[in-house]
Design an enzyme around this catalytic site. Structure first.
Site, PDB file in Angstrom:
ATOM      1  N   GLU A 164       5.053  -5.090   8.390  1.00 11.91           N
ATOM      2  CA  GLU A 164       3.488  -4.696   8.069  1.00 11.91           C
ATOM      3  C   GLU A 164       2.786  -6.066   7.339  1.00 11.91           C
ATOM      4  OE1 GLU A 164       3.045  -0.249   6.699  1.00 11.91           O
ATOM      5  OE2 GLU A 164       3.497  -1.499   4.951  1.00 11.91           O
TER       6      GLU A 164
ATOM      7  N   HIS B  26      11.089  -3.597   2.919  1.00 11.18           N
ATOM      8  CA  HIS B  26      11.395  -2.228   2.955  1.00 11.18           C
ATOM      9  C   HIS B  26      11.727  -1.638   4.404  1.00 11.18           C
ATOM     10  CE1 HIS B  26       7.101  -1.724   4.100  1.00 11.18           C
ATOM     11  NE2 HIS B  26       7.113  -0.593   3.984  1.00 11.18           N
TER      12      HIS B  26
ATOM     13  N   HIS C 298      -1.447   5.362   9.513  1.00 12.49           N
ATOM     14  CA  HIS C 298      -0.136   5.863   9.464  1.00 12.49           C
ATOM     15  C   HIS C 298       0.053   7.116  10.326  1.00 12.49           C
ATOM     16  CE1 HIS C 298      -0.083   2.873   6.123  1.00 12.49           C
ATOM     17  NE2 HIS C 298       1.120   2.662   6.510  1.00 12.49           N
TER      18      HIS C 298
ATOM     19  N   HIS D 110       0.831  -1.176   0.049  1.00 13.70           N
ATOM     20  CA  HIS D 110      -0.070   0.000  -0.020  1.00 13.70           C
ATOM     21  C   HIS D 110       0.695   1.265  -0.070  1.00 13.70           C
ATOM     22  CE1 HIS D 110      -0.435  -0.640   4.563  1.00 13.70           C
ATOM     23  NE2 HIS D 110       0.687   0.189   4.351  1.00 13.70           N
TER      24      HIS D 110
HETATM   25 FE   LIG Z   1       2.143   0.921   5.499  1.00 14.23          FE
END
Ligand SMILES: [Fe+2]
Length: 280
Positions: free
Chosen positions: A240, A193, A59, A12
């Site tokens: 995540e 990431h 977030h 996302h």
């Molecule tokens: Fe995220």
């Protein structure tokens, strides 16, 4: 009765939303990424569900460090795209399914998962970017959406195993809803990431490929992955990926993989995508 017909996993990355909103999808950097979702958009048009339970993380848009729910479910009639600093994304308002959401909340809580009930919540790129990837630019989203937010921002996030078990409980909740509804469960975030620190930019294709393989193969091994393994192997934000295990847990013992796509990089992130259906 309601039934879960498929699960979708998707990154996302916020820059994907910005690329779409600013007309950059045909640019050389972005075109391969959007092309990778074309199969899924066609499939989605043919298999359009009534409702998507969309597992994502906020977030610091709806929540802050003041209040950090581990698991939260959106029970409102609708949800506004959040302003993440550049104004809200120019995407349709997200329409919920309050009756099913309340049923799921009740079922999960009585099944001993302590959900936070959200009667008002803005939804950020974690939720709207997967919608853009799967539906493109539309005047309104063609499905009802139940947001299910997971804390992966502030340590400690839930374990992957806990997430998998929440997915199993989610499936029990959906199956006990009396209305005949076609429901999909989406898990979003990841893949490898790391956005800051000495290892910023870390990508681990081998880890990501093994993760995708294990969704339909070694689920038991996947459930046992520790936070330390996610962070060490795939970077701090790869945590995540525990949210994909809620999707996987909702699909039952065996699944069939219909589609897989993997692309590096998108804004220093490895983009992963998978479509799974339950196999009885
Ligand atoms: Fe995220």
């Amino acid at each position: 009765m309601a039934r879960i017909s498929a699960g979708v996993g998707s990154s996302h990355v916020p820059a994907i939303g910005a690329a779409q909103d600013n007309g950059k999808t045909a640019e050389a950097y972005w075109a391969p990424l959007f092309a990778g979702f074309e199969w899924s958009r066609r499939w989605m048009r043919e298999q359009l569900p009534d409702v998507v339970v969309l597992v994502y993380n906020d977030h610091a848009s709806a929540f802050s460090l003041d209040i950090i729910p581990t698991f939260a479910i959106g029970c409102a009639e609708s949800f506004s795209p959040a302003d993440e600093g550049w104004g809200p994304r120019p995407v349709p308002r997200v329409m919920g399914h309050a009756a099913l959401a309340w049923h799921i909340a009740e079922s999960l809580i009585l099944d001993e998962f302590d959900m936070t009930i959200m009667n008002r919540m803005d939804v950020d790129h974690g939720l709207t970017v997967p919608l853009s990837l799967m539906f493109g630019e539309v005047a309104e989203w063609p499905v009802k959406i139940i947001p299910l937010a997971v804390n992966v921002i502030q340590y400690p996030p839930p374990t992957g195993n806990r997430c998998f078990r929440l997915g199993e409980a989610l499936a029990r909740a959906v199956r006990s809803f009396p209305e005949d509804l076609n429901v999909q469960v989406w898990g979003t975030g990841g893949m490898s990431h790391q956005l800051s620190g000495a290892r910023a930019g870390l990508i681990n294709r081998e880890f990501d490929t093994a993760f995708l393989d294990r969704l339909s193969g070694d689920v038991r091994g996947l459930r046992a992955l520790t936070h330390e393994e996610y962070v060490r192997e795939a970077g701090s934000e790869a945590i995540e990926l525990v949210m994909w295990l809620i999707m996987r847990g909702a699909l039952g013992e065996n699944v069939k993989e219909l589609r897989r796509f993997y692309h590096v990089p998108a804004s220093n992130t490895a983009v992963g995508h998978i479509v799974l259906t339950p196999e009885s």
